[in-house]
Design an enzyme around this catalytic site. Sequence first.
Site, PDB file in Angstrom:
ATOM      1  N   LYS A 198       2.597   3.733  -0.480  1.00  0.00           N
ATOM      2  CA  LYS A 198       2.645   3.797   0.979  1.00  0.00           C
ATOM      3  C   LYS A 198       3.250   2.498   1.492  1.00  0.00           C
ATOM      4  O   LYS A 198       2.752   1.413   1.193  1.00  0.00           O
ATOM      5  CB  LYS A 198       1.242   3.982   1.541  1.00  0.00           C
ATOM      6  CG  LYS A 198       1.212   3.909   3.056  1.00  0.00           C
ATOM      7  CD  LYS A 198      -0.141   4.283   3.595  1.00  0.00           C
ATOM      8  CE  LYS A 198      -0.135   4.219   5.111  1.00  0.00           C
ATOM      9  NZ  LYS A 198      -1.428   4.615   5.662  1.00  0.00           N
ATOM     10  N   ARG A 208      -0.132   6.259  15.371  1.00  0.00           N
ATOM     11  CA  ARG A 208      -1.107   5.289  15.886  1.00  0.00           C
ATOM     12  C   ARG A 208      -1.486   5.632  17.326  1.00  0.00           C
ATOM     13  O   ARG A 208      -2.618   5.397  17.744  1.00  0.00           O
ATOM     14  CB  ARG A 208      -0.566   3.867  15.719  1.00  0.00           C
ATOM     15  CG  ARG A 208      -0.490   3.503  14.229  1.00  0.00           C
ATOM     16  CD  ARG A 208       0.069   2.133  13.953  1.00  0.00           C
ATOM     17  NE  ARG A 208       0.294   1.963  12.516  1.00  0.00           N
ATOM     18  CZ  ARG A 208       1.002   0.980  11.972  1.00  0.00           C
ATOM     19  NH1 ARG A 208       1.561   0.060  12.747  1.00  0.00           N
ATOM     20  NH2 ARG A 208       1.156   0.916  10.668  1.00  0.00           N
ATOM     21  N   LYS A 221       0.705  -4.449   8.821  1.00  0.00           N
ATOM     22  CA  LYS A 221      -0.078  -4.059   7.644  1.00  0.00           C
ATOM     23  C   LYS A 221       0.594  -4.511   6.350  1.00  0.00           C
ATOM     24  O   LYS A 221       0.357  -3.938   5.286  1.00  0.00           O
ATOM     25  CB  LYS A 221      -0.297  -2.542   7.675  1.00  0.00           C
ATOM     26  CG  LYS A 221      -1.048  -2.070   8.924  1.00  0.00           C
ATOM     27  CD  LYS A 221      -1.534  -0.625   8.820  1.00  0.00           C
ATOM     28  CE  LYS A 221      -2.361  -0.233  10.049  1.00  0.00           C
ATOM     29  NZ  LYS A 221      -2.901   1.149   9.946  1.00  0.00           N
ATOM     30  N   GLU A 237       2.089   1.040  -8.789  1.00  0.00           N
ATOM     31  CA  GLU A 237       1.011   1.572  -7.942  1.00  0.00           C
ATOM     32  C   GLU A 237       0.608   2.974  -8.407  1.00  0.00           C
ATOM     33  O   GLU A 237      -0.577   3.296  -8.517  1.00  0.00           O
ATOM     34  CB  GLU A 237       1.473   1.646  -6.473  1.00  0.00           C
ATOM     35  CG  GLU A 237       1.490   0.310  -5.741  1.00  0.00           C
ATOM     36  CD  GLU A 237       0.090  -0.163  -5.356  1.00  0.00           C
ATOM     37  OE1 GLU A 237      -0.900   0.521  -5.677  1.00  0.00           O
ATOM     38  OE2 GLU A 237      -0.026  -1.235  -4.728  1.00  0.00           O
ATOM     39  N   LYS A 252       5.043   7.820   0.890  1.00  0.00           N
ATOM     40  CA  LYS A 252       5.005   7.845   2.345  1.00  0.00           C
ATOM     41  C   LYS A 252       5.635   6.591   2.915  1.00  0.00           C
ATOM     42  O   LYS A 252       5.329   5.510   2.414  1.00  0.00           O
ATOM     43  CB  LYS A 252       3.540   7.938   2.764  1.00  0.00           C
ATOM     44  CG  LYS A 252       3.285   7.832   4.230  1.00  0.00           C
ATOM     45  CD  LYS A 252       1.812   7.800   4.467  1.00  0.00           C
ATOM     46  CE  LYS A 252       1.600   7.586   5.952  1.00  0.00           C
ATOM     47  NZ  LYS A 252       0.237   7.330   6.279  1.00  0.00           N
ATOM     48  N   SER A 278       4.921  10.726  11.232  1.00  0.00           N
ATOM     49  CA  SER A 278       5.071  10.975  12.672  1.00  0.00           C
ATOM     50  C   SER A 278       6.428  10.532  13.220  1.00  0.00           C
ATOM     51  O   SER A 278       7.038  11.237  14.021  1.00  0.00           O
ATOM     52  CB  SER A 278       3.944  10.270  13.422  1.00  0.00           C
ATOM     53  OG  SER A 278       3.943   8.878  13.148  1.00  0.00           O
ATOM     54  N   TYR A 317       4.140  17.628  10.242  1.00  0.00           N
ATOM     55  CA  TYR A 317       3.694  18.157  11.537  1.00  0.00           C
ATOM     56  C   TYR A 317       4.480  19.407  11.909  1.00  0.00           C
ATOM     57  O   TYR A 317       4.073  20.149  12.799  1.00  0.00           O
ATOM     58  CB  TYR A 317       3.840  17.076  12.626  1.00  0.00           C
ATOM     59  CG  TYR A 317       3.057  15.829  12.292  1.00  0.00           C
ATOM     60  CD1 TYR A 317       1.687  15.759  12.549  1.00  0.00           C
ATOM     61  CD2 TYR A 317       3.662  14.743  11.661  1.00  0.00           C
ATOM     62  CE1 TYR A 317       0.958  14.634  12.205  1.00  0.00           C
ATOM     63  CE2 TYR A 317       2.939  13.608  11.318  1.00  0.00           C
ATOM     64  CZ  TYR A 317       1.592  13.558  11.587  1.00  0.00           C
ATOM     65  OH  TYR A 317       0.861  12.457  11.239  1.00  0.00           O
TER      66      TYR A 317
HETATM   67  C1  PBG Z   1      -3.733   5.182   8.213  1.00  0.00           C
HETATM   68  C2  PBG Z   1      -2.678   6.206   8.189  1.00  0.00           C
HETATM   69  C3  PBG Z   1      -1.446   6.079   8.828  1.00  0.00           C
HETATM   70  C4  PBG Z   1      -0.794   7.283   8.637  1.00  0.00           C
HETATM   71  C5  PBG Z   1      -1.619   8.114   7.860  1.00  0.00           C
HETATM   72  N1  PBG Z   1      -2.787   7.404   7.578  1.00  0.00           N
HETATM   73  C6  PBG Z   1      -0.894   5.003   9.685  1.00  0.00           C
HETATM   74  C7  PBG Z   1      -0.821   3.636   9.199  1.00  0.00           C
HETATM   75  O1  PBG Z   1      -0.889   3.360   8.003  1.00  0.00           O
HETATM   76  O2  PBG Z   1      -0.711   2.780  10.062  1.00  0.00           O
HETATM   77  C8  PBG Z   1       0.556   7.584   9.203  1.00  0.00           C
HETATM   78  C9  PBG Z   1       0.936   9.004   9.338  1.00  0.00           C
HETATM   79  C10 PBG Z   1       2.062   9.252  10.273  1.00  0.00           C
HETATM   80  O3  PBG Z   1       2.736   8.332  10.784  1.00  0.00           O
HETATM   81  O4  PBG Z   1       2.300  10.434  10.515  1.00  0.00           O
HETATM   82  N2  PBG Z   1      -4.353   4.781   7.125  1.00  0.00           N
END
Ligand code: PBG
Length: 328
Positions: A198, A208, A221, A237, A252, A278, A317
């Site tokens: 990720k 968010r 992050k 990982e 992701k 998203s 989505y």
């Molecule tokens: C949080 C999490 C995130 C997403 C899924 N789980 C956001 C982040 O890491 O800030 C993002 C999913 C998306 O953008 O559709 N642990």
Amino acid sequence: MSQYPALRLRRTRASAWSRRLHAETVITPADLIWPLFVTEGTDEEPIAALPGVSRWGLNGIVARAREARDLGIPCLALFPNTPAGLRTEDGREATNPDNLMCRAIRAIKDAVPEIGVLTDVALDPYTSHGHDGIVDAAGYVLNDETSAVLTEQALVQAAAGADIVAPSDMMDGRVGQIREALEEAGHRNVQIMAYAAKYASGFYGPFRDAVGSRGLLKGDKKTYQMDPANAEEALREVSLDLSEGADSVMVKPGLPYLDIILRVKNAFEVPVFAYQVSGEYAMIEAAAAVGAGDREVLVLETLLAFKRAGCSGVLSYHAPLAARLLGA
Ligand code: PBG
């Protein structure tokens, strides 16, 4: 080997039946996981940054589960929008067996037991600072302290009926701890889908907003999510999460990381999933809104690309739209 004109690759493309016959990859509704947002409210709450996506109360979420089942979508992924009053520094609401997430899992499992429920294991929907874990005075996300809470969180989700727990926090060692705790608690068949690779990405903005953490997040992050520059590290990982007991792994975001998907699949030959996040959804919607592209074509083409790269399935989505198009 024959050559032009004996060889014409356009021959097999000349008609629809032949193109179908020669297709190397297929996408079906069974390849889709539908991410859904849950709210304490009872009305549908549209999310401005994600046109066409809403937060749902418990009745709405159960209706979406029925819709998914009827469309042939096998699994839902749930994300809660925790009311501000329940967000704390340590994100403790995550381990409350009666939190919004657990109530949503139970409501879905009661009404539509045949659908799979995947739950996100991370603290960001529950913390007052929007980070995925517990932070120290300097704002650093503490690894081992966070993993202990995530393990409790995974246990309450499993007890509520989650079929797949999906740690999305990128702490070191949490997959092994969660697996051990699940075994001890008798949840032998609860799967772990590790958000293994990720990335610290700019594509998570609308999410968010959806879970209500955008305005809260302090900093970024980058001390836990991966550097977009790295591919070998993604393989490390994945390898660690598999050795700790992950049943499947996720990459992701999705489309900007197709190379990672392919490399993971080639290296490990395990089920790989992609999260078309998203920001990717929002880009397709924005393109469609200004006529720069055809929404339906873009959706099916991008989903197919994940399958071609080696994915077993995709979180998107656009899942209900895609399932509708594919089922027709
Ligand atoms: C949080 C999490 C995130 C997403 C899924 N789980 C956001 C982040 O890491 O800030 C993002 C999913 C998306 O953008 O559709 N642990």
